[in-house]
Motif scaffolding. Structure first.
Motif, PDB file in Angstrom:
ATOM      1  N   SER A  66     -17.753  20.990 -69.547  1.00 46.89           N
ATOM      2  CA  SER A  66     -17.156  22.007 -68.666  1.00 46.89           C
ATOM      3  C   SER A  66     -16.595  23.171 -69.472  1.00 46.89           C
TER       4      SER A  66
ATOM      5  N   SER B 283     -17.521  27.075 -69.050  1.00 43.91           N
ATOM      6  CA  SER B 283     -16.518  28.069 -68.655  1.00 43.91           C
ATOM      7  C   SER B 283     -16.227  29.086 -69.751  1.00 43.91           C
TER       8      SER B 283
ATOM      9  N   THR C  61     -16.149  23.826 -52.796  1.00 46.17           N
ATOM     10  CA  THR C  61     -15.496  23.425 -54.037  1.00 46.17           C
ATOM     11  C   THR C  61     -14.156  22.746 -53.738  1.00 46.17           C
TER      12      THR C  61
ATOM     13  N   GLU D   1     -16.302  14.929 -59.064  1.00 45.45           N
ATOM     14  CA  GLU D   1     -16.358  15.838 -60.202  1.00 45.45           C
ATOM     15  C   GLU D   1     -17.775  16.057 -60.733  1.00 45.45           C
TER      16      GLU D   1
ATOM     17  N   SER E 258     -21.284  25.971 -60.850  1.00 44.98           N
ATOM     18  CA  SER E 258     -19.977  25.796 -60.209  1.00 44.98           C
ATOM     19  C   SER E 258     -19.616  27.092 -59.499  1.00 44.98           C
ATOM     20  N   TYR E 259     -18.572  26.990 -58.665  1.00 38.38           N
ATOM     21  CA  TYR E 259     -18.132  28.195 -57.955  1.00 38.38           C
ATOM     22  C   TYR E 259     -17.667  29.272 -58.944  1.00 38.38           C
TER      23      TYR E 259
END
Length: 619
Positions: free
Chosen positions: A299, A303, A432, A441, A449-450
């Protein structure tokens, strides 16, 4: 050379200047020079030879060795008739005056030839020959405080006007600031010597001819006309040099962009390959905490690291488009990236990365999976749709081609495609929240992902906004031929930096900051006044407004002269300019209407008097 003790000083001065003027033409063709204007023109031979040189044509048959007075007179008549055929008016002079050696009338005849063959062509803006030459001198010396040229007599007797012209055109020959401004004789000697020895200007006058209270006007004009012709040739060479300089600047800028593109795409491809290799070799310990830790690490990649790569990919893609647009704008050869560094190969590598992400995500999800299958599918379906639409927008941006105006229209159509994506993203945000509430998850059906898609959407919106701004700015830049590429790049960079809202426009505070960064600092009231003038009634200053203002405040002292020259060329030599002339030179209709409002009619009512108009504005 014969002296004239019983005649006025101006006669002796003109005799010297006109004699040297005559010989400068004769000697250039290997013809024996004239020693005395009083007698050497009496047989008409030298006069005919002079006219054939300055007129650049033969006068036909004449007596090359006349013995009789009638033969001499016939030669002179040939010369005078040629002058009249050229449309030059002659008053109170006949063949017998020249044959008999009437010096004053001979000097008058030579002055007429000098005016019509040496000085008249200086009349580039509708002035008389004298006014045109005087205007040229004034413009070339306007920055010299000690020089005030108002005539062709007393304005030259301290030598500073000659020194200023030398410094303006050949600063390598003279240090104007170090001159003793009170040493008139020394300044004249220096200027005449340098002009003759270094520039090749014939020395028609001696120091004592200039170092008098009121030098002879016609002699000074004849001499200064030689300066004009010599330095006009230098100006043409400098113009050619600037054209080469501009080409080199464009090429250098293009090469720098290409090098930056190749360096950055190579680094991104290496990073993608290293990341895929790391995932392929990663192992799980079999514990939930390990799987959870690897999920958090994954993740974090998505990100942070991936976002930076998405941004870099977008920038690289935009950079290549800018390179192609720039080269096309300047008509240069199309650039194709070398093998291994193309966008197509980057797209393949990116697809492998996305595939590797999917594999990585699935492996993690298989370890920590919790079920909410329908919710995951619904989320994945929406996310994938958003991603496809965003990817579609990115692909369409890359594939833009054609004229700038066509590209602009295409980008606006692409921009409208993002409207339904925003609605889908709102739905994705709610999904989400549902997933978080359900403590789900993982999702095998999507790698998105959003937050990631919101970021990509923002990047896509920014990419569209930047592309629109870039195209609009290129359209503006295309018309700015009196700016060098480096100036344009500097102004565009400053504009983009202070355009914090990325609206391709500047508010008053941003506009003031941009001007200050370029060294243009105004008071608050001055800034407000300039802002109101530049934005032309719009809420803010657009890029075109900004560039046009910078052109106005940075263009050199030759601009007014260039405008005069342009009007003269459009009018094809007429002292007025018509609506047909303006349309024929492709001046836009709104500009023609504006000129008709502000420019006075000429005396004949046949057109617009551009001479009076420019004199009022610029002189």
């Amino acid at each position: 050379m014969t002296a004239f003790p019983a005649t006025p000083a101006w006669v002796a001065t003109q005799h010297k200047a006109f004699l040297r003027w005559t010989n400068s033409h004769l000697e250039a063709r290997g013809i024996t020079s004239v020693q005395n204007l009083h007698s050497d023109f009496s047989d008409g031979v030298k006069l005919i030879q002079l006219l054939e040189i300055i007129g650049n044509e033969s006068l036909g048959r004449y007596a090359a060795r006349p013995k009789l007075r009638v033969q001499k007179a016939e030669n002179v008549i040939v010369a005078l008739e040629y002058i009249r055929r050229k449309g030059i008016q002659l008053y109170n002079i006949g063949a017998e005056d020249i044959v008999d050696g009437n010096l004053k009338l001979i000097l008058g005849l030579l002055w007429t030839l000098i005016l019509n063959f040496s000085i008249s062509e200086i009349n580039a803006e509708g002035h008389t020959a004298k006014e045109g030459l005087l205007l040229w001198c004034q413009r070339k010396t306007v920055l010299y405080e000690d020089v005030d040229i108002t005539d062709f007599s007393a304005s030259w007797n301290n030598g500073l006007a000659f020194c200023a012209l030398l410094d303006r055109h050949r600063p390598d020959l003279i240090d104007y600031d170090s001159l003793d401004k009170s040493d008139a004789k020394g300044n004249i000697e220096l200027a005449l010597k340098l002009a003759s020895e270094e520039v090749g200007i014939p020395q028609l006058l001696d120091v004592e001819d200039v170092l008098v209270a009121k030098p002879d006007e016609r002699s000074i004009m004849t001499y200064v006309a030689h300066w004009f012709h010599a330095f006009s040739a230098l100006d043409k060479i400098e113009t050619a040099g600037r054209r080469v300089e501009k080409f080199v600047e464009v090429m250098s800028s293009s090469y720098d962009l290409q090098h930056s593109y190749e360096t950055r795409i190579k680094k991104l491809l290496e990073n993608i390959a290293d990341q895929i290799k790391y995932w392929d070799t990663a192992v799980f310990s079999g514990t939930y905490s390990d799987a959870r830790a690897q999920n958090e690490d994954f993740s974090k990649y998505k990100s942070q690291l991936k976002r930076s790569w998405i941004a870099e990919k977008t920038e690289i893609t935009s950079m290549l488009g800018n390179i192609k647009t720039k080269l096309a704008t300047y008509g240069l050869k199309h650039y194709e990236p070398p093998s291994g560094l193309t966008l197509a190969e980057l797209d393949v590598a990116w697809k492998h990365l996305v595939q590797a992400e999917g594999i990585r995500s699935k492996r993690i999800n298989e370890t920590i999976r919790d079920t909410k299958e329908n919710l995951r599918k619904k989320f994945a379906e929406t996310a994938n749709t958003v991603a496809e639409k965003i990817d579609s927008v990115s692909i369409q941006l890359v594939q833009l081609d054609g004229e700038l105006e066509d590209q602009q229209s295409q980008v606006k159509k692409i921009e409208r495609q993002l409207t339904p994506v925003k609605d889908l993203l709102a739905t994705l945000k709610k999904l989400t929240g549902d997933l978080e509430e359900a403590n789900v998850e993982e999702n095998d059906y999507t790698v998105y992902s959003y937050d990631e898609l919101q970021y990509e959407l923002k990047l896509a919106q920014n990419a569209i906004a930047k592309k629109l701004s870039f195209i609009e700015n290129q359209i503006v830049a295309r018309s700015m031929t009196n700016l060098t590429p480096i100036q344009l790049e500097e102004f565009e960079s400053v504009f983009r930096y202070f355009d914090k809202r990325q609206q391709n426009s500047l508010e008053e505070v941003e506009f003031a900051a941009a001007l200050a960064s370029l060294g243009l600092v105004y008071s608050e009231d001055e800034t407000h006044e300039v802002f109101d003038d530049v934005r032309e009634g719009e809420p803010s200053v657009s890029f075109e407004h900004f560039i046009r203002y910078m052109v106005d405040v940075t263009e050199d002292q030759n601009t007014a002269e260039q405008v005069f020259q342009s009007f003269m060329e459009i009018a094809e030599g007429k002292p007025y300019i018509t609506e047909f002339d303006l349309r024929n030179s492709l001046v836009p209709d709104p500009m023609i209407k504006q000129l008709e409002k502000i420019m006075p009619k000429d005396e004949t009512e046949q057109g617009l008097d551009y001479i009076k108009f420019m004199e009022k504005l610029c002189i």
